[in-house]
Design an enzyme around this catalytic site. Structure first.
Site, PDB file in Angstrom:
ATOM      1  N   CYS A   1       0.834  -1.211   0.000  1.00  0.00           N
ATOM      2  CA  CYS A   1       0.000   0.000   0.000  1.00  0.00           C
ATOM      3  C   CYS A   1       0.871   1.265   0.000  1.00  0.00           C
ATOM      4  O   CYS A   1       1.528   1.571   1.001  1.00  0.00           O
ATOM      5  CB  CYS A   1      -0.915  -0.033   1.226  1.00  0.00           C
ATOM      6  SG  CYS A   1      -1.801   1.493   1.549  1.00  0.00           S
TER       7      CYS A   1
ATOM      8  N   CYS B   1      -0.001   3.890   2.651  1.00  0.00           N
ATOM      9  CA  CYS B   1       0.421   3.430   3.980  1.00  0.00           C
ATOM     10  C   CYS B   1       1.869   3.838   4.242  1.00  0.00           C
ATOM     11  O   CYS B   1       2.223   4.217   5.364  1.00  0.00           O
ATOM     12  CB  CYS B   1       0.281   1.912   4.097  1.00  0.00           C
ATOM     13  SG  CYS B   1      -1.409   1.318   3.902  1.00  0.00           S
TER      14      CYS B   1
END
Length: 100
Positions: free
Chosen positions: A24, A27
């Site tokens: 991600c 993230c």
């Protein structure tokens, strides 16, 4: 009475659950914000990193559908939920509300 409430609030356990995945991109953007916040707040809250690929049951329990998802909890339950990259100021406001 207000003082007693404030003392009780000060004893709350506050946790920031960081739901993420290694793949991600957002993230990875969120990580330095959380690391700096955790360092500056020196133990006033706990960070629990939850890799959704490895802990799908927990992600389902918290109804995580997008990443990153940050959930701030105290002894009373969920105080705030953030989806997407969240700025430090917003996290600080929520942590204060939770009693950190």
């Amino acid at each position: 009475m207000r003082r007693a409430w404030q003392l009780a609030l000060n004893r709350m356990t506050v946790t920031l659950k960081d739901f993420y995945a290694d793949w991600c991109g957002p993230c990875k953007t969120q990580d330095p914000i959380l690391e700096e916040l955790e360092e500056d707040w020196e133990g006033r809250f706990e960070v629990e990193k939850v890799n959704v690929d490895e802990q799908q049951d927990l992600a389902n329990e918290y109804q995580v559908r997008s990443l990153p998802t940050l959930i701030i909890e105290n002894d009373d339950g969920i105080v705030e939920r953030f989806v997407g990259v969240t700025q430090r100021e917003d996290l600080e406001d929520a942590l204060e509300s939770a009693g950190a």
